[in-house]
Design a protein around this motif. Structure first.
Motif, mmCIF file in Angstrom:
data_model
loop_
_atom_site.group_PDB
_atom_site.id
_atom_site.type_symbol
_atom_site.label_atom_id
_atom_site.label_comp_id
_atom_site.label_asym_id
_atom_site.label_seq_id
_atom_site.Cartn_x
_atom_site.Cartn_y
_atom_site.Cartn_z
ATOM 1 N N SER A 146 -2.308 7.598 -19.141
ATOM 2 C CA SER A 146 -2.718 8.425 -17.825
ATOM 3 C C SER A 146 -2.564 7.675 -16.728
ATOM 4 N N VAL A 147 -1.259 7.079 -16.629
ATOM 5 C CA VAL A 147 -0.944 6.525 -15.108
ATOM 6 C C VAL A 147 -0.401 7.563 -14.504
ATOM 7 N N PRO A 148 -0.971 7.909 -13.371
ATOM 8 C CA PRO A 148 -0.679 9.260 -12.678
ATOM 9 C C PRO A 148 0.784 9.304 -12.384
ATOM 10 N N ILE A 149 1.147 10.598 -12.474
ATOM 11 C CA ILE A 149 2.646 10.946 -12.139
ATOM 12 C C ILE A 149 2.628 12.220 -11.697
ATOM 13 N N SER A 187 -5.587 2.187 -11.388
ATOM 14 C CA SER A 187 -6.922 2.329 -10.788
ATOM 15 C C SER A 187 -6.951 2.577 -9.482
ATOM 16 N N LYS A 188 -5.765 2.283 -8.787
ATOM 17 C CA LYS A 188 -5.608 2.769 -7.469
ATOM 18 C C LYS A 188 -5.186 4.151 -6.966
ATOM 19 N N SER A 189 -4.995 4.805 -8.198
ATOM 20 C CA SER A 189 -4.531 6.246 -8.262
ATOM 21 C C SER A 189 -3.216 6.501 -7.335
ATOM 22 N N ILE A 190 -2.019 5.453 -7.608
ATOM 23 C CA ILE A 190 -0.876 5.458 -7.025
ATOM 24 C C ILE A 190 0.101 6.078 -7.889
ATOM 25 N N ASN A 219 0.920 -1.264 -0.019
ATOM 26 C CA ASN A 219 -0.083 -0.071 -0.054
ATOM 27 C C ASN A 219 0.834 1.265 -0.059
ATOM 28 N N SER A 220 1.852 1.376 -0.748
ATOM 29 C CA SER A 220 2.564 2.332 -1.078
ATOM 30 C C SER A 220 1.772 3.459 -1.596
ATOM 31 N N ARG A 221 1.975 4.737 -0.904
ATOM 32 C CA ARG A 221 1.142 5.887 -1.164
ATOM 33 C C ARG A 221 1.394 6.517 -2.613
#
Ligand SMILES: [Zn+2]
Length: 502
Positions: free
Chosen positions: A419-422, A386-389, A364-366
């Protein structure tokens, strides 16, 4: 001539019904991919759309020049060679002026420009140097590697040397990789990492001297604030400090000292939001156990809940302990800890360093530091999305530390397309002649993002640096207010031509 021919061809095609259909379908693919990429669905105000037009024109001029002159196209070049060209670039001047929100991946000892350290700290009378096992160490006292006899005053050496410019250049080469030959030190990952980690050792003792630590941290805030960064999450260790009377300061006292430096800076710069700390130790420090480190982190976060917000393990992943060695301890502390793991900072595929990504997600690394090799794992990158990490992408770091040469081939291109969050960060700017995070933003916009990406892309990653920070919801609200005001001024300056004509 070529352009006219192209227009002619399009016109010819357009009179053919079937070809119009083909062109429509072609455009539909382009539009769909644009929407799917980072920033593709961001709403732009009228002012932002105007700014976007200006920025994209400037960007496309540079891209067009690069196609004709690839040997001098900065976005495709190594930073050490590209830096003078980037400094001249209109796009860079715009990015430098742009409010960049937060920097969420930064290591203390390498956060400040080496030039400032040399021109300031090493000119102080307490500054000394010694040599042990063929390596040089900056310090203000004798320590394990350097006896009193082996210490030399830097001031005295500089005077003896006669030419301070040459001497300072040599001194700076101890803490800046740009002075190493690209053909010798920068040949492979392990070789450059040895030199890179040595720089942490070279400067470590120097920054344990309380007056130097305070001046250094204050300068760090100054450099980032001047680069239009308003909040920092710092990976740091809180190593014991000492002062000229011989008094030593334990980790909780160091946390107070850092808090005081930040508070003083905030008083003088009310727009600066502050600093939070991700307590980080080298992956080799605990001999395969993280229990003591996690206990220290727990004590610190209990005493300083608003300062110490997370835990990480750092150091070259390829050759040091992977996360799964520490699983027992990491599981035990998981409920009470926030993890921000470096993971997948490797060219490996299925190696321990690569598989750190799986443990980072399962623990569960933020956020994930780098996540460079994530694109090789279709199950995992979809889970991360999907987990917005968010991935803390540090383009210049990955280039200097030999994961990729041409940043147009950086895996973040894929993350952007999907669009993988970066977030964009700078890792260790002082050790490679960078400053702040603007140079990393330059590569993000010019090398990693698609040709059409402009203000929408930038708006997304700037605001994501607030969204994915460890700030509380109230802190994020007041940060967003400050950022919005600065963003509006930035857009006005860009539209009026103030930035591109600097
Ligand atoms: Zn790092």
């Amino acid at each position: 001539m070529f352009r006219n021919s192209l227009i002619f061809l399009i016109i010819c095609s357009a009179v053919n019904g079937a070809s119009i259909d083909y062109l429509n379908r072609r455009q539909a693919v382009i539009d769909a991919e644009k929407k799917q990429a980072t920033g593709g669905r961001v709403f732009l105000t009228a002012k932002e759309s105007k700014a976007d037009e200006i920025l994209v024109v400037l960007k496309n001029q540079a891209v067009a020049d690069g196609i004709l002159n690839p040997d001098s196209y900065a976005p495709g070049m190594h930073f050490f060679e590209a830096k003078p060209l980037i400094d001249q670039s209109k796009v860079f001047r715009i990015l430098k002026a742009m409010p960049k929100g937060s920097v969420l991946h930064l290591h203390t000892a390498a956060a400040v420009s080496s030039e400032w350290i040399i021109k300031n700290l090493t000119y102080r009378p307490e500054a000394k140097i010694c040599k042990a096992d063929g390596r040089f160490y900056l310090t203000a006292r004798a320590f394990k590697l350097c006896s009193e006899d082996s210490l030399n005053s830097i001031q005295a050496l500089r005077t003896e040397n006669g030419t301070s410019a040459l001497f300072d250049r040599w001194l700076e080469s101890l803490i800046n990789l740009k002075y190493n030959s690209l053909d010798t030190i920068h040949v492979d990952i392990n070789t450059v990492w040895v030199e890179f980690e040595q720089m942490f050792s070279t400067i470590k003792e120097f920054l344990l001297y309380k007056p130097f630590f305070e001046a250094f941290c204050s300068r760090m805030l100054q450099e980032f604030f001047e680069d239009n960064v308003f909040y920092i999450e710092l990976r740091t260790t809180f190593s014991k400090l000492y002062d000229s009377s011989g008094k030593s300061y334990e980790d909780f006292e160091v946390a107070k000292i850092l808090t005081n430096v930040v508070d003083t800076f905030k008083e003088a710069h009310p727009e600066f939001i502050g600093v939070k700390v991700i307590y980080s130790k080298h992956r080799e420090t605990g001999n395969g156990t993280a229990y003591d480190l996690l206990m220290t982190y727990t004590n610190l976060t209990t005493q300083f809940p608003n300062l110490v917000v997370g835990f990480d393990l750092v150091g070259q992943e390829d050759i040091n302990f992977p996360l799964n060695v520490f699983l027992k301890d990491l599981h035990e502390f998981q409920k009470s800890s926030l993890y921000f793991f470096h993971a997948g900072e490797t060219n490996g595929y299925g190696s321990d360093a690569d598989l750190n990504l799986i443990d980072a997600v399962l623990l569960n690394s933020r956020r994930i530091g780098h996540g460079y090799s994530l694109y090789k794992h279709p199950v995992l990158w979809r889970a991360v999305k999907s987990k917005s990490i968010p991935l803390e992408v540090c383009p210049i770091s990955n280039q200097v530390l030999r994961l990729v040469n041409d940043l147009r081939n950086h895996p973040a291109v894929f993350y952007v397309s999907e669009s993988v969050p970066i977030v964009i960060s700078c890792d260790d700017p002082g050790f490679w002649d960078s400053k702040g995070v603007s140079y990393d933003f330059y590569y993000a916009l010019m090398s990693i993002a698609p040709k059409t990406a402009g203000i929408g892309f930038l708006k997304q990653i700037v605001w994501d640096s607030v969204k994915y920070s460890a700030l509380t919801s109230n802190e994020r609200t007041s940060f967003s207010r400050i950022l919005q005001a600065r963003w509006d001024v930035f857009l006005d300056d860009l539209i009026s031509g103030n930035l591109s004509s600097l």
